[in-house]
Design an enzyme around this catalytic site. Structure first.
Site: not given
Length: 183
Positions: A51-52, A59, A68, A94
């Site tokens: 997971d980011i 964002n 993106d 993500e």
């Protein structure tokens, strides 16, 4: 022509349009196949859930177009840092899942640390005069047969380890069932 159209439609149905990685639909089919193979031939199989970290914040600060772009960069790095035999998928948003055939949990941890380091050292273009930045990832690692014997169990164990990594401060790797998962 019909065969080409059918092949292309099938290929598109298994890939995420944004990142080009395999998608969740393909993940479920591939993971089922790999779990059966590992069980039948008594081979190790591990799963890394990635997971980011703080992606919503990224964002919000940089906009969805830059978000993106960042997802594409992370996807490319994950693919570059894994073997051809490994199956890198976009799970959603993500989150990414990496199926690691013939890989024990200790080795999957090494792979996860390599991925974590590669992502952290990757410069993300800020675009249009925006500052360059970097991202980090958290990774949960589980092994089929050790923690789980089904897709549901394996994903639950890797997700639990990922949650523990997030809870412990992010930018880290946690093994399912390990002492660090319980903290």
């Amino acid at each position: 022509d019909n065969a080409t159209i059918h092949r292309r439609a099938t290929e598109l149905s298994y890939h995420d349009a944004l990142t080009g990685l395999f998608n969740r639909r393909y993940l479920e089919e591939a993971l089922e196949t790999e779990i059966r193979r590992a069980s039948r031939y008594d081979l190790p199989l591990s799963l890394n859930m990635v997971d980011i970290d703080h992606f919503k914040r990224y964002n919000d600060a940089h906009g969805h177009t830059r978000g993106d772009d960042a997802l594409r960069v992370v996807a490319r790095r994950l693919r570059e840092q894994t073997r051809n035999a490994d199956i890198v998928t976009r799970y959603g948003g993500e989150e990414f899942l990496i199926i690691l055939p013939m890989t024990t949990k200790p080795h999957a941890r090494l792979v996860a640390e390599k991925l974590r380091s590669a992502i952290a050292s990757t410069v993300i273009d800020g675009g249009a005069g925006g500052p360059e930045t970097s991202l980090t990832i958290s990774v949960g690692v589980a092994q089929a047969g050790v923690e789980a014997n089904s897709i549901t169990q394996l994903m639950k164990m890797s997700d639990g380890a990922l949650y523990a990594a997030k809870h412990q401060g992010r930018d880290r790797v946690v093994l399912a069932g390990g002492a660090d998962q319980g903290r």
